[in-house]
Design an enzyme around this catalytic site. Structure first.
Site, PDB file in Angstrom:
ATOM      1  N   GLU A 151      -2.498  -9.586   7.828  1.00 27.69           N
ATOM      2  CA  GLU A 151      -1.148  -9.106   8.071  1.00 27.69           C
ATOM      3  C   GLU A 151      -1.185  -8.391  10.195  1.00 27.69           C
ATOM      4  O   GLU A 151      -1.936  -7.651   9.580  1.00 27.69           O
ATOM      5  CB  GLU A 151      -1.317  -8.250   7.296  1.00 27.69           C
ATOM      6  CG  GLU A 151      -0.757  -8.617   6.311  1.00 27.69           C
ATOM      7  CD  GLU A 151      -0.363  -6.825   5.490  1.00 27.69           C
ATOM      8  OE1 GLU A 151      -0.507  -6.347   4.965  1.00 27.69           O
ATOM      9  OE2 GLU A 151       0.430  -7.373   4.101  1.00 27.69           O
ATOM     10  N   GLU A 308       0.679 -13.270  -0.577  1.00 29.46           N
ATOM     11  CA  GLU A 308       0.556 -11.754  -1.647  1.00 29.46           C
ATOM     12  C   GLU A 308       1.848 -11.028  -2.245  1.00 29.46           C
ATOM     13  O   GLU A 308       3.167 -10.519  -1.448  1.00 29.46           O
ATOM     14  CB  GLU A 308       0.206 -10.438  -0.924  1.00 29.46           C
ATOM     15  CG  GLU A 308      -1.544 -11.069  -0.287  1.00 29.46           C
ATOM     16  CD  GLU A 308      -1.630  -9.765   0.640  1.00 29.46           C
ATOM     17  OE1 GLU A 308      -2.078  -8.249   0.248  1.00 29.46           O
ATOM     18  OE2 GLU A 308      -2.586  -9.838   1.426  1.00 29.46           O
TER      19      GLU A 308
HETATM   20  C1  GAL Z   1      -1.422  -6.127   2.452  1.00 30.45           C
HETATM   21  C2  GAL Z   1      -3.015  -6.159   2.267  1.00 30.45           C
HETATM   22  C3  GAL Z   1      -3.703  -6.809   1.153  1.00 30.45           C
HETATM   23  C4  GAL Z   1      -3.854  -5.226   0.159  1.00 30.45           C
HETATM   24  C5  GAL Z   1      -2.108  -5.092  -0.368  1.00 30.45           C
HETATM   25  C6  GAL Z   1      -2.273  -4.005  -1.168  1.00 30.45           C
HETATM   26  O1  GAL Z   1      -0.418  -5.251   3.299  1.00 30.45           O
HETATM   27  O2  GAL Z   1      -3.303  -7.523   2.852  1.00 30.45           O
HETATM   28  O3  GAL Z   1      -5.364  -6.838   1.866  1.00 30.45           O
HETATM   29  O4  GAL Z   1      -3.745  -4.417   0.375  1.00 30.45           O
HETATM   30  O5  GAL Z   1      -1.514  -4.751   0.802  1.00 30.45           O
HETATM   31  O6  GAL Z   1      -1.547  -3.525  -1.120  1.00 30.45           O
END
Ligand code: GAL
Length: 662
Positions: A151, A308
């Site tokens: 990110e 994710e």
């Molecule tokens: C994302 C990040 C992850 C984790 C996740 C939690 O932004 O890439 O590592 O922190 O959020 O929701």
């Protein structure tokens, strides 16, 4: 063409952080991954201090053992460069590489992303660990994908330190070549800001009053580019030292304002995105659809990877509301419907320690006896039955103009109303179309438009002359364009287009705006057709356009509010106030009809319907967000159940169905 050449199924898995667990746990991890149908995990995302415990001293033994274990179990690896979380030794050695905030505060390091994106020390350290990983794991049979960083710009999007200031000056020299050009672009005759020497230029840090808007726009461009340079450095190393394996990074569409993803689109080998629901929003499934459509659009229509999302609650919102039973499946299938060829989570196993220990995971603290685990296993089995969707694509009939530069420009200081908001208008128009079961692509204002019967331009405040000509050609060629207020006002330097508002679109819309009439907080204006608007109104002078509705009251009472103008073989609609809900939907409906789009299907507006098409045929994906069962017309085979369908299929309340149409 497979999204990830080394993987012959819909990707399913998540971030896997074995470094947080004793090695005895790994065996159970792998057994449970197999039980859940996991076929891809992202490893090492934040493992820099475990891989390089002190500068130049490496410990890859644990990662070797973990990757080998995964490979023996048939689980593929998306191997990350850990560069989003520099180890403590990094800032200890390079305190001047810590990021500095807008007000001049230097940030600490006991977190992640604590580095200045323009820091040469950071660039060296990140290249060092990337090179080691690339050399060591080039050709490793488990590694099918590289995950550069994590990110970009999530927590350190913009840095305001002296190193960034010097890098900004270099970037400006590249953009303008000479100071006269910069002075002209920034309008520095205003407020005595004329620069006589490059050394005088600073980032637009906190100042006594509103800071030069053109300078702020350039700082936003520079900052997005600084992260892009970091990505390119890692990508090029990975391509060179570990060829044959695609390189990606996880984007944050549409929630990251700071990164201009149109500029990144062609830089990654495949587009990957992270999406988290705004848990307390009742309509968050529509926001999910918007983000998924934007991701597919940035991917140029090709399949993409959901890198994710969460199985249930996150850990960073004010109230981390859990997902309802079945919501995880709906969310996953909705991403799939809009072009994802993989569904991944943060994270595999819930952490015991650290800031994110209350974040949901595929394997919760409570282990395999939990609801979440059961749903994760069921979803894995269902995705296994949907492999035929891979590689198929989505065709949209409406394009929404989306431009990060316009977002930046619209929300700078001292606009005519603080309620002018980019995301708000994008979401409002998107929702109206979503509820009519229309599929939307997002496009840059200068991108090809001819294939879309309808183009909508919400909140397109900044529009270059080139983009405006392009829109004009689209309409003259027979297209239908719908433009919302305060669009086409400034050029790329935030300078007003000359000749009266909206300078870039005046001729195309067949009108001028005599005066902006922003409304006081909470005030509403009535239109003579019964609709009401708020936030904004304008006094329009028609120069060829025809009024479709007038203001019935408010500061422009008796004057046109909504207009239509024929130009060439097409037409351009304009709406000069903020409409929402059914009032806005009536307008998008009118434009859609005139654009020749078929009448919306007669199903509840809580039924999400999207088609994917490919060599194997067409697939109708139905996600029922309502609380009653509904029947969707269609024939073929329902892929989750394997049941034949003749004439129609029932989608239970909260359920999902995927029809392979005959
Ligand atoms: C994302 C990040 C992850 C984790 C996740 C939690 O932004 O890439 O590592 O922190 O959020 O929701």
């Amino acid at each position: 063409m497979a999204l990830i050449p080394g993987l012959d199924a819909i990707a399913y898995g998540g971030d896997y952080n074995p470094e947080q667990w004793p090695e005895q746990v790994w065996k159970e991890d792998v057994e449970l991954m197999r039980e859940a149908g996991v076929n891809l995990v992202s490893v090492g995302v934040f493992a820099w201090s475990m891989l390089e415990p002190s500068p130049g001293r490496y410990d890859f033994g644990w990662l070797d053992r973990n990757l080998d274990l995964l490979h023996r179990a048939g689980i593929a690896v998306d191997l990350a460069t850990p560069t989003a979380a520099p180890p403590p030794w990094f800032l200890h050695r390079h305190p001047d590489a810590a990021p500095v905030t807008h007000d001049g505060t230097r940030l600490g390091g006991a977190a992640r992303q604590s580095f200045c994106p323009s820091s040469p020390a950071y660039a060296r350290a990140a290249a060092g660990i990337t090179e080691q990983l690339a050399r060591r794991y080039a050709g490793h049979p488990a590694v099918v994908l590289w995950h550069a960083h994590n990110e970009y710009g999530q927590a350190n999007a913009t840095c305001w330190c002296p190193v960034s200031a010097a890098a900004f000056r270099d970037w400006l020299r590249g953009r303008y070549r000479d100071l006269d050009a910069l002075n002209a672009a920034w309008g520095t005759a205003f407020w005595s800001q004329r620069y006589g020497d490059w050394a005088e230029i600073q980032p637009p840090v906190l100042a006594p009053t509103a800071v030069n808007p053109a300078q702020q726009l350039d700082y936003a461009r520079f900052s997005s580019d600084a992260h892009l340079a970091n990505f390119r450095r890692e990508r090029d190393l990975l391509h060179r030292l570990a060829p044959g394996v695609p390189v990606t990074t996880n984007f944050m569409l549409a929630n990251c304002k700071n990164i201009d993803y149109w500029r990144w689109a062609g830089e990654v080998d495949l587009v990957a995105n992270d999406h988290y629901l705004q848990a307390e929003r009742a309509d968050n499934h529509i926001e999910l659809a918007l983000c998924a459509d934007l991701t597919r659009s940035v991917a140029g229509g090709r399949p993409w990877l959901l890198m994710e999302h969460s199985t249930s609650a996150v850990s960073w919102q004010p109230r981390n509301v859990a997902k309802e039973p079945g919501e995880l499946r709906r969310n996953s299938v909705a991403h799939l419907a809009r072009g994802a060829d993989g569904v991944m989570f943060f994270q595999w196993r819930a952490s015991r320690s650290g800031a994110e220990k209350f974040h949901s995971a595929m394997l919760p603290h409570g282990g395999t006896g939990t609801r979440i685990w059961r749903e994760v296993v069921e979803l894995g089995a269902e995705l296994g039955r949907l492999g035929v969707l891979r590689g198929t694509t989505v065709t949209a009939d409406v394009a929404l103009l989306w431009d990060w530069e316009s977002w930046w420009g619209l929300e700078l200081d001292w606009r005519p109303s603080r309620e002018l908001a980019f995301r708000e208008r994008q979401e409002a128009f998107y929702e109206a179309l979503w509820r009519d079961h229309r599929t939307v692509d997002f496009v840059h204002p200068e991108a090809p438009l001819a294939s879309y019967p309808l183009v909508v331009a919400p909140a397109s405040y900044l529009l270059t002359a080139t983009a405006a000509e392009h829109l004009h050609r689209y309409v003259d060629g027979g297209g239908t364009l719908l433009v919302s207020y305060f669009s086409g006002i400034v050029d790329e330097h935030d300078a007003v287009h000359p000749g009266g508002h909206p300078g870039a679109l005046r001729d195309l819309l067949g009108l001028t705006v005599d005066e902006f009439l922003p409304l006081p907080a909470g005030a509403r204006v009535r239109l003579d057709d019964g609709r009401t608007g708020d936030v904004w109104s304008e006094r329009l002078v028609l120069r060829g356009a025809q009024a479709l509705a007038d203001y019935a009251d408010g500061p422009a009472a008796g004057q046109p509010a909504i207009t239509r103008h024929s130009s060439g073989r097409g037409r351009a609609y304009y709406v000069s106030t903020r409409l929402t809900g059914a009032d806005l939907a009536a307008l998008t409906g009118t434009a859609a009809r005139e654009a020749g789009l078929p009448a919306p299907v007669d199903l509840p507006d809580t039924m999400e319907l999207v088609r994917r098409r490919g060599d194997a045929g067409t697939f109708l994906i139905a996600v029922n967000h309502g609380d009653t069962d509904a029947t969707v017309p269609g024939s073929g085979v329902e892929l989750i159940s394997g049941a034949p369908v003749a004439g129609g299929f029932r989608v239970s309340a909260g359920g999902v169905r995927v029809l392979h149409e005959s």
